[in-house]
Design an enzyme around this catalytic site. Structure first.
Site, PDB file in Angstrom:
ATOM      1  N   ASP A 137       0.844  -1.194   0.000  1.00 19.37           N
ATOM      2  CA  ASP A 137       0.000   0.000   0.000  1.00 19.37           C
ATOM      3  C   ASP A 137       0.878   1.241   0.000  1.00 19.37           C
ATOM      4  OD1 ASP A 137      -2.470   1.241  -0.112  1.00 19.37           O
ATOM      5  OD2 ASP A 137      -2.644   1.441   2.058  1.00 19.37           O
ATOM      6  N   HIS A 144      -3.934  13.982   0.993  1.00 22.26           N
ATOM      7  CA  HIS A 144      -4.230  13.123   2.144  1.00 22.26           C
ATOM      8  C   HIS A 144      -3.054  13.119   3.118  1.00 22.26           C
ATOM      9  CE1 HIS A 144      -5.524   9.576   4.421  1.00 22.26           C
ATOM     10  NE2 HIS A 144      -4.337   9.053   4.208  1.00 22.26           N
ATOM     11  N   GLU A 211      -9.087   4.514  -2.642  1.00 24.08           N
ATOM     12  CA  GLU A 211      -7.814   4.242  -3.314  1.00 24.08           C
ATOM     13  C   GLU A 211      -8.093   3.615  -4.678  1.00 24.08           C
ATOM     14  OE1 GLU A 211      -4.690   2.370  -1.127  1.00 24.08           O
ATOM     15  OE2 GLU A 211      -5.371   3.148   0.817  1.00 24.08           O
ATOM     16  N   ASP A 243      -9.408   0.650   1.281  1.00 24.64           N
ATOM     17  CA  ASP A 243      -8.484   0.146   2.302  1.00 24.64           C
ATOM     18  C   ASP A 243      -9.020   0.549   3.686  1.00 24.64           C
ATOM     19  OD1 ASP A 243      -6.210  -0.976   3.414  1.00 24.64           O
ATOM     20  OD2 ASP A 243      -5.070   0.888   3.247  1.00 24.64           O
ATOM     21  N   GLN A 250      -4.696   2.707  14.714  1.00 20.94           N
ATOM     22  CA  GLN A 250      -3.574   3.229  13.931  1.00 20.94           C
ATOM     23  C   GLN A 250      -2.779   4.282  14.716  1.00 20.94           C
ATOM     24  OE1 GLN A 250      -4.877   4.998  10.230  1.00 20.94           O
ATOM     25  NE2 GLN A 250      -2.814   5.413   9.507  1.00 20.94           N
ATOM     26  N   LYS A 263      -4.881  -1.900   9.677  1.00 19.32           N
ATOM     27  CA  LYS A 263      -5.071  -2.028   8.229  1.00 19.32           C
ATOM     28  C   LYS A 263      -5.219  -3.477   7.759  1.00 19.32           C
ATOM     29  CE  LYS A 263      -3.969   2.368   7.242  1.00 19.32           C
ATOM     30  NZ  LYS A 263      -4.725   3.283   6.401  1.00 19.32           N
ATOM     31  N   THR A 370      -4.601   6.804  -0.082  1.00 19.04           N
ATOM     32  CA  THR A 370      -5.866   7.541  -0.108  1.00 19.04           C
ATOM     33  C   THR A 370      -5.778   8.724  -1.060  1.00 19.04           C
ATOM     34  OG1 THR A 370      -6.221   6.876   2.156  1.00 19.04           O
ATOM     35  CG2 THR A 370      -7.563   8.683   1.349  1.00 19.04           C
TER      36      THR A 370
HETATM   37 MN    MN Z   1      -4.290   2.761   2.560  1.00 18.69          MN
END
Ligand code: MN
Length: 439
Positions: A137, A144, A211, A243, A250, A263, A370
């Site tokens: 990713d 973002h 995404e 995602d 996080q 994630k 993102t």
């Molecule tokens: Mn992501």
């Protein structure tokens, strides 16, 4: 004509499949995306979306409905193996695209035989389009990165490496789910702002991330760096990609090694891979903001700088349980564009990923990161739309959302349109949130 544009992109082309010619169809004859489908528990098959139908490529091969000489391309497809087909590269798939376009075009002699190879999309189950090997990713959405950086680190939102390194982390392929499969609210460690110790709880800050999925079609050997000039040829196509993220988990876990449980519980992928060939009319330059440094030489070539970006318009739709009970349709909560949001091109992602010697394989997947647009209402996550939960968004029917609640359903959509080209779309990437499982 721009690079890669041929008769298959002709906006005047019509199909003998009537639904493919309807205004607003995501799958006109100029698109021809690949996906994996099955009928009532039968083995997975590879198909091409055309209008509201799927062309079953196994049936098409058996019916000898396509021109001779395509055996090399059709054999893996008829066996249900998109990965093996992707490995064959553009030299094999471009002739197949031309043959499919000709056979599905109005007036084709193949119509009678191919008509028997169509299955209505409404009757099939759509799965992940291919077997996904490794998943990386990226973090190419600069708006973002800046907006989220400001929430986490108000004093220095954009870290100094951002203009130099295409930032990414390695994720898990095991939790990439097909569109339509519900996701379960995950548990994780989270720590309240004033608390001394964290607690294990279901996330209270469940979020989506808008995404694009980048499906790798070409392999490189271990130790081999793919030069930027060839890096785009390693990409098979694009999908929509959500995602899902647990923001409270996080915030507690991300330092120093990046996201982990926040994630790795679910990411949702749309079923149809729109090929880079189909996207040829929608390439454009990626511009760097004034004052930013030029990329290092291994991340730069003229062709990529001039046409490395994909002009894909993106939308996020939210439907809540209460909205559905009240008969209200889904509500569009954000609109963005891949090319406006991205700081790096997909070729730069491939070149960087391999420059240290990492081997990519057909079926590997990149998330773009993102894709928030430059304006606040173009944000690709609730974290940004609600300013870290401080300003909930308003929904039809009187509800508000800072983060997702059980029963909420997120749908991503993507489309490409410009004067002189046929409009093509990506279909839908959708999933509903189920309550946390007992622990
Ligand atoms: Mn992501």
């Amino acid at each position: 004509m721009s690079a890669g544009i041929d008769a298959t992109h002709d906006p005047a082309l019509r199909s003998w499949v009537p639904s493919a010619n309807e205004a607003g169809s995501d799958f006109p004859i100029q698109n021809l995306p690949f996906g994996r489908f099955r009928l009532g528990g039968q083995p997975w098959r590879i198909g091409v979306a055309i209008g509201d139908q799927v062309l079953d490529l196994r049936l098409a091969l058996e019916a000898r409905a396509l021109p001779d000489g395509l055996g090399q391309a059709l054999a893996p497809l008829a066996a249900g193996n998109l990965n093996a087909f992707m490995e064959l590269g553009p030299a094999v798939r471009t002739p197949l695209r031309r043959a499919l376009s000709g056979a599905l075009a109005a007036g084709s002699e193949a119509q009678a035989r191919l008509a028997a190879c169509l299955v209505p999309q409404a009757q099939v189950e759509l799965g992940l389009p291919c077997t996904i090997g490794d998943y990386t990713d990226f973090y190419v959405g600069i708006h973002h990165a800046t907006a989220v950086g400001r929430l986490f680190r108000p004093d220095h939102p954009l870290l100094p490496n951002y203009p130099w390194v295409p930032i990414a982390y390695h994720g898990r392929a095991s939790t990439i789910l097909p569109s339509g499969q519900a996701i379960v609210r995950p548990w994780g460690q989270r720590r309240a702002p004033e608390a001394e110790a964290p607690e294990l709880r279901p996330t209270a800050r469940l979020d989506f991330e808008l995404e694009m999925g980048i499906v790798i079609g070409g392999a490189n050997a271990l130790g081999e760096a793919v030069p930027i000039e060839r890096a785009g040829q390693q990409v098979f196509g694009l999908t929509l990609f959500n995602d899902w993220s647990a923001r409270d988990v996080q915030a507690w876990e991300y330092q120093p090694l990046g996201p982990f449980l926040s994630k790795n519980f679910a990411s949702t992928m749309s079923p149809w891979v729109v090929t880079v060939e189909a996207l040829a009319p929608f390439r454009r330059a990626l511009s760097r903001p004034a004052g930013h440094p030029q990329p290092l030489p291994y991340l730069h070539c003229e062709a990529d700088a001039a046409g490395g970006a994909f002009d894909v318009q993106l939308e996020v739709w939210l439907s809540t349980e209460r909205m559905r009970a009240q008969g209200l349709g889904a509500h569009c909560i954000s609109r963005s564009n891949f090319a406006d949001a991205a700081y790096w091109t997909v070729a730069q992602m491939v070149a960087h990923h391999t420059v240290g010697g990492c081997a990519l394989r057909a079926g590997d997947l990149f998330g773009s990161g993102t894709l928030s647009g430059p304006r606040p209402e173009q944000a690709g996550s609730l974290l940004e739309l609600s300013q870290g939960g401080k300003r909930p968004i308003e929904l039809p029917g009187g509800e508000q959302r800072s983060f997702l609640q059980d029963g909420d359903e997120i749908t991503l959509r993507g489309l490409c349109e410009r004067p002189g080209a046929a409009r093509i779309g990506f279909g839908a990437c959708t999933a509903r949130v189920l309550p946390a499982a007992p622990r």
